[in-house]
Design a protein around this motif. Structure first.
Motif, PDB file in Angstrom:
ATOM      1  N   ALA A   1      -2.128  11.901  -0.310  1.00 56.34           N
ATOM      2  CA  ALA A   1      -2.630  10.922  -1.276  1.00 56.34           C
ATOM      3  C   ALA A   1      -4.153  10.864  -1.193  1.00 56.34           C
ATOM      4  O   ALA A   1      -4.730  11.022  -0.117  1.00 56.34           O
ATOM      5  N   ARG A   2      -4.807  10.640  -2.317  1.00 59.86           N
ATOM      6  CA  ARG A   2      -6.259  10.381  -2.406  1.00 59.86           C
ATOM      7  C   ARG A   2      -6.471   9.513  -3.629  1.00 59.86           C
ATOM      8  O   ARG A   2      -5.877   9.777  -4.692  1.00 59.86           O
TER       9      ARG A   2
ATOM     10  N   ALA B   1     -17.379  13.250  -3.450  1.00 53.79           N
ATOM     11  CA  ALA B   1     -16.051  13.491  -4.026  1.00 53.79           C
ATOM     12  C   ALA B   1     -14.963  13.589  -2.965  1.00 53.79           C
ATOM     13  O   ALA B   1     -13.804  13.816  -3.288  1.00 53.79           O
TER      14      ALA B   1
ATOM     15  N   LEU C   1      -6.311   2.754  -1.911  1.00 54.94           N
ATOM     16  CA  LEU C   1      -4.937   3.140  -1.534  1.00 54.94           C
ATOM     17  C   LEU C   1      -4.684   3.018  -0.048  1.00 54.94           C
ATOM     18  O   LEU C   1      -3.546   3.102   0.393  1.00 54.94           O
TER      19      LEU C   1
ATOM     20  N   ALA D   1     -14.388  10.578 -15.922  1.00 56.34           N
ATOM     21  CA  ALA D   1     -15.317  11.679 -16.179  1.00 56.34           C
ATOM     22  C   ALA D   1     -15.365  12.526 -14.907  1.00 56.34           C
ATOM     23  O   ALA D   1     -15.695  12.014 -13.840  1.00 56.34           O
TER      24      ALA D   1
ATOM     25  N   TRP E   1       0.789  -1.229   0.000  1.00 57.06           N
ATOM     26  CA  TRP E   1       0.000   0.000   0.000  1.00 57.06           C
ATOM     27  C   TRP E   1       0.828   1.291   0.000  1.00 57.06           C
ATOM     28  O   TRP E   1       0.453   2.237  -0.704  1.00 57.06           O
TER      29      TRP E   1
ATOM     30  N   VAL F   1     -16.699  15.754 -12.742  1.00 58.53           N
ATOM     31  CA  VAL F   1     -17.730  16.788 -12.636  1.00 58.53           C
ATOM     32  C   VAL F   1     -17.027  18.130 -12.430  1.00 58.53           C
ATOM     33  O   VAL F   1     -16.220  18.300 -11.508  1.00 58.53           O
TER      34      VAL F   1
ATOM     35  N   TRP G   1      -4.427  11.300  -6.569  1.00 66.90           N
ATOM     36  CA  TRP G   1      -4.541  12.751  -6.843  1.00 66.90           C
ATOM     37  C   TRP G   1      -3.270  13.474  -6.413  1.00 66.90           C
ATOM     38  O   TRP G   1      -2.944  14.516  -6.966  1.00 66.90           O
TER      39      TRP G   1
ATOM     40  N   ALA H   1      -4.613   2.040   4.139  1.00 63.05           N
ATOM     41  CA  ALA H   1      -3.795   1.055   4.850  1.00 63.05           C
ATOM     42  C   ALA H   1      -4.636  -0.078   5.436  1.00 63.05           C
ATOM     43  O   ALA H   1      -4.116  -0.919   6.178  1.00 63.05           O
TER      44      ALA H   1
ATOM     45  N   ALA I   1     -16.445  11.914   3.636  1.00 58.00           N
ATOM     46  CA  ALA I   1     -15.758  12.346   4.866  1.00 58.00           C
ATOM     47  C   ALA I   1     -15.925  13.839   5.130  1.00 58.00           C
ATOM     48  O   ALA I   1     -15.677  14.292   6.256  1.00 58.00           O
TER      49      ALA I   1
ATOM     50  N   HIS J   1      -6.325  11.372   7.081  1.00 57.25           N
ATOM     51  CA  HIS J   1      -7.732  11.395   7.483  1.00 57.25           C
ATOM     52  C   HIS J   1      -8.378  12.772   7.350  1.00 57.25           C
ATOM     53  O   HIS J   1      -9.120  13.186   8.250  1.00 57.25           O
TER      54      HIS J   1
HETATM   55  C1  LIG Z   1      -2.725   6.417   1.910  1.00 53.08           C
HETATM   56  C2  LIG Z   1      -3.980   6.368   2.753  1.00 53.08           C
HETATM   57  C3  LIG Z   1      -4.036   5.512   3.850  1.00 53.08           C
HETATM   58  C4  LIG Z   1      -5.210   5.475   4.634  1.00 53.08           C
HETATM   59  N1  LIG Z   1      -5.315   4.511   5.602  1.00 53.08           N
HETATM   60  C5  LIG Z   1      -6.501   4.341   6.226  1.00 53.08           C
HETATM   61  C6  LIG Z   1      -6.694   3.233   7.098  1.00 53.08           C
HETATM   62  O1  LIG Z   1      -5.846   2.360   7.263  1.00 53.08           O
HETATM   63  N2  LIG Z   1      -7.898   3.131   7.734  1.00 53.08           N
HETATM   64  C7  LIG Z   1      -8.886   4.062   7.564  1.00 53.08           C
HETATM   65  O2  LIG Z   1      -9.918   3.947   8.224  1.00 53.08           O
HETATM   66  N3  LIG Z   1      -8.718   5.104   6.716  1.00 53.08           N
HETATM   67  C8  LIG Z   1      -7.582   5.245   6.011  1.00 53.08           C
HETATM   68  N4  LIG Z   1      -7.450   6.242   5.099  1.00 53.08           N
HETATM   69  C9  LIG Z   1      -8.549   7.200   4.939  1.00 53.08           C
HETATM   70  C10 LIG Z   1      -9.729   6.673   4.106  1.00 53.08           C
HETATM   71  O3  LIG Z   1      -9.297   5.924   2.999  1.00 53.08           O
HETATM   72  C11 LIG Z   1     -10.563   7.863   3.628  1.00 53.08           C
HETATM   73  O4  LIG Z   1     -10.916   8.665   4.727  1.00 53.08           O
HETATM   74  C12 LIG Z   1     -11.859   7.473   2.938  1.00 53.08           C
HETATM   75  O5  LIG Z   1     -11.606   6.558   1.899  1.00 53.08           O
HETATM   76  C13 LIG Z   1     -12.542   8.707   2.393  1.00 53.08           C
HETATM   77  O6  LIG Z   1     -13.679   8.336   1.676  1.00 53.08           O
HETATM   78  P1  LIG Z   1     -14.479   9.399   0.834  1.00 53.08           P
HETATM   79  O7  LIG Z   1     -15.626   8.668   0.257  1.00 53.08           O
HETATM   80  O8  LIG Z   1     -14.732  10.600   1.661  1.00 53.08           O
HETATM   81  O9  LIG Z   1     -13.470   9.897  -0.316  1.00 53.08           O
HETATM   82  P2  LIG Z   1     -12.661   9.064  -1.388  1.00 53.08           P
HETATM   83  O10 LIG Z   1     -12.563   7.636  -1.015  1.00 53.08           O
HETATM   84  O11 LIG Z   1     -11.368   9.800  -1.591  1.00 53.08           O
HETATM   85  O12 LIG Z   1     -13.565   9.121  -2.692  1.00 53.08           O
HETATM   86  C14 LIG Z   1     -13.748  10.277  -3.467  1.00 53.08           C
HETATM   87  C15 LIG Z   1     -13.931   9.843  -4.922  1.00 53.08           C
HETATM   88  O13 LIG Z   1     -14.449  10.926  -5.682  1.00 53.08           O
HETATM   89  C16 LIG Z   1     -13.751  11.015  -6.914  1.00 53.08           C
HETATM   90  N5  LIG Z   1     -13.844  12.413  -7.355  1.00 53.08           N
HETATM   91  C17 LIG Z   1     -13.320  13.508  -6.755  1.00 53.08           C
HETATM   92  N6  LIG Z   1     -13.683  14.619  -7.428  1.00 53.08           N
HETATM   93  C18 LIG Z   1     -14.456  14.229  -8.456  1.00 53.08           C
HETATM   94  C19 LIG Z   1     -15.132  14.924  -9.499  1.00 53.08           C
HETATM   95  N7  LIG Z   1     -15.100  16.271  -9.575  1.00 53.08           N
HETATM   96  N8  LIG Z   1     -15.827  14.207 -10.419  1.00 53.08           N
HETATM   97  C20 LIG Z   1     -15.892  12.835 -10.331  1.00 53.08           C
HETATM   98  N9  LIG Z   1     -15.264  12.123  -9.358  1.00 53.08           N
HETATM   99  C21 LIG Z   1     -14.570  12.821  -8.428  1.00 53.08           C
HETATM  100  C22 LIG Z   1     -12.333  10.576  -6.545  1.00 53.08           C
HETATM  101  O14 LIG Z   1     -11.595  10.201  -7.689  1.00 53.08           O
HETATM  102  C23 LIG Z   1     -12.617   9.434  -5.588  1.00 53.08           C
HETATM  103  O15 LIG Z   1     -12.808   8.219  -6.270  1.00 53.08           O
HETATM  104  C24 LIG Z   1      -6.296   6.320   4.310  1.00 53.08           C
HETATM  105  C25 LIG Z   1      -6.232   7.163   3.195  1.00 53.08           C
HETATM  106  C26 LIG Z   1      -5.105   7.183   2.407  1.00 53.08           C
HETATM  107  C27 LIG Z   1      -5.070   8.072   1.180  1.00 53.08           C
END
Ligand SMILES: Cc1cc2nc3c(=O)[nH]c(=O)nc-3n(C[C@H](O)[C@H](O)[C@H](O)COP(=O)(O)OP(=O)(O)OC[C@H]3O[C@@H](n4cnc5c(N)ncnc54)[C@H](O)[C@@H]3O)c2cc1C
Length: 482
Positions: free
Chosen positions: A49-50, A224, A60, A189, A21, A191, A31, A62, A451, A419
């Motif tokens: 990272a995202r 997003a 991505l 795609a 990872w 937005v 990103w 952990a 989040a 986070h």
């Molecule tokens: C390296 C790393 C390690 C982590 N380790 C842990 C862990 O071990 N345990 C844990 O609990 N959490 C961990 N996290 C945190 C956790 O992964 C995130 O908090 C969680 O996935 C966030 O979810 P989300 O739905 O808010 O956003 P995301 O999962 O980031 O999803 C957002 C999505 O929207 C898409 N997007 C963004 N803008 C647009 C747009 N304009 N148009 C179309 N699509 C778009 C993105 O491409 C993405 O696919 C980690 C995160 C990272 C990066």
């Protein structure tokens, strides 16, 4: 139903290899953001990272799965006035999500879409010694972090099945779901903007392989993430008037709360030890055990304040030189409920314009004080006899002679725990961005489910909380839409 994702389908085989990872960061589906230089961390710019692919950051991350502490959610219930967001309200939601080995005990879930694995035989001998060291100081032994008790020692619970990562797309976008006639998945795609008509979103502008297209929708669910959800609102003219003016975007709805309240966990990387014998590589995902505790005591119970983690690798920030793998290990240290608050902004109206990410790390005296205590706790664990078979000597931080020297070390050593959250906060007060149904307050048909809506951080990693947000929305709000 149209699911729109900026990235592609997950394809890189390394994604499913838990040990790989950290290597995924910087690949073309990350990103790979940069923060503003941080005064609280020695002026450093932090890489964030995202995930940019179907499954988002769950591809991505952990893989640590921690619901959090009941008090974390009581804060959400208090700020919304809605008991759905309390620990008790969320308990059936977590259970519906999980496939946990203790499932069916009234606390953990059974046969849900997401596996929660409790490692046993694979746990590194260094992590075992770390757990013994914590227990010798008085920390309770736990079986995972997910039954409401977080203070104590245990291997981390992981979203792994048969040795492979399980992403949210693997768990929920199964072949049966993907073949539903009413679902279209549009990848690569992005937005660009929401178009409004009165108090409704009427359409979305999408930039993709076909160029710019417009999609019309009755209901829009924005997922997003904590950075791009507020950015998309701002590009659409929804946000703080002053920030929108500065970015050259006409303000349609003045919402000062959009982009505010950014929070993130930091980890000091690390309290670092040279090993007296070769450290076998982690058979899991390197970060094998997190010990949660109150500050200044190993005995008390309740909501955690600090965390000490065991890294089966030489994990250090870019300010320090990491020795070769197998020759050292790191104790990571952090605080669970930082009081510093940052913000997200946009630098212009277009999707290519840089985000202005300012987490305002370590801006409060309380955060700095708790970080000192977290470092002290890490060193107390790290110097216990139970780790003597592994410990040759402490490499970092070494002797620190004053509070200023401790603070300097913390500022140089901290890295993001990944986070970020809170930038479209839910609540019942005037500044909150969404209500407790996750509906954007100024509009009838726009919901935010990610989040960004978290009013405050949970004690541990936040992915489980994000899933609980999505499941709650699916059960209690989206259900009524169809
Ligand atoms: C390296 C790393 C390690 C982590 N380790 C842990 C862990 O071990 N345990 C844990 O609990 N959490 C961990 N996290 C945190 C956790 O992964 C995130 O908090 C969680 O996935 C966030 O979810 P989300 O739905 O808010 O956003 P995301 O999962 O980031 O999803 C957002 C999505 O929207 C898409 N997007 C963004 N803008 C647009 C747009 N304009 N148009 C179309 N699509 C778009 C993105 O491409 C993405 O696919 C980690 C995160 C990272 C990066």
């Amino acid at each position: 139903m149209l699911l729109i994702e900026a990235g592609a389908e997950a394809a890189d085989p390394d994604i499913w290899n838990p040990a790989a990872w950290p290597l995924l960061q910087g690949r073309d589906y990350d990103w790979d953001y940069r923060t503003e230089p941080q005064a609280g961390t020695a002026g450093r710019v932090h890489r964030w990272a995202r995930g940019r692919l179907v499954g988002g950051s769950s591809c991505l991350h952990a893989m640590g799965y921690m619901r959090g502490h009941p008090s974390d959610y009581q804060a959400w219930a208090d700020t919304t006035g809605d008991s759905r967001w309390s620990w008790e309200g969320l308990l059936p939601v977590f259970q519906a999500i999980e496939d946990h080995p203790l499932g069916g005990d009234g606390i953990h879930g059974k046969e849900g879409p997401l596996p929660v694995y409790l490692p046993a035989d694979e746990v590194s001998p260094v992590a075992r010694a770390f757990i013994e060291a914590g227990a010798s100081l008085g920390l309770p032994r736990l079986q995972g972090h997910n039954n409401g008790e977080m203070i104590g020692v245990t291997p981390n619970s992981l979203n792994i099945r048969d040795g492979r990562r399980v992403t949210v797309a693997d768990a929920w976008l199964t072949p049966a779901v993907r073949s539903r006639p009413n679902l279209t998945i549009l990848t690569q795609a992005r937005v660009r903007r929401l178009k409004l008509d009165g108090n409704q979103v009427c359409s979305l502008e999408i930039v993709g392989r076909q160029g710019l297209v417009e999609a019309f929708a009755d209901q829009v669910v924005l997922c997003a993430g904590a950075l791009e959800s507020p950015a998309l609102l701002m590009r659409s003219g929804i946000g703080p008037q002053g920030k929108l003016d500065a970015a050259g975007v006409g303000c349609v709805i003045d919402m000062p709360g959009v982009g505010r309240n950014l929070q993130d966990h930091l980890l000091g990387a690390g309290n670092f030890y040279a090993a007296r014998k070769p450290v076998p590589p982690s058979r899991l995902q390197h970060s094998e055990s997190m010990a949660y505790m109150r500050a200044g005591t190993f005995a008390a119970n309740g909501q955690p304040e600090i965390v000490v983690g065991c890294g089966i690798a030489p994990i250090v920030s870019e300010c320090f030189q990491a020795p070769a793998a197998g020759t050292a290990y790191s104790l990571l240290f952090g605080i669970t409920h930082p009081t510093s608050r940052g913000s997200i902004g946009i630098s212009g109206a277009e999707i290519g314009d840089r985000l202005i990410i300012d987490p305002a790390y370590l801006q409060t005296g309380r955060d700095r004080e708790l970080f000192r205590q977290a470092l002290e706790a890490a060193r107390a664990v790290g110097h216990r006899d139970e780790l003597a078979d592994w410990r040759e000597r402490e490499l970092l931080p070494g002797t620190l002679n004053s509070v200023a020297e401790i603070d300097d070390f913390v500022a140089q050593s901290v890295i993001t725990h990944h986070h970020p959250c809170g930038t479209c906060r839910m609540g019942k007060d005037a500044d909150a961005v969404v209500d407790s149904d996750l509906r954007l307050k100024a509009l009838d048909n726009l919901f935010i489910v990610d989040a960004s809506i978290m009013p405050s951080l949970t004690s541990g990693p936040i992915h489980a909380a994000v899933l609980a947000i999505a499941e709650t929305f699916a059960r209690t709000v989206a259900y009524d839409m169809v």
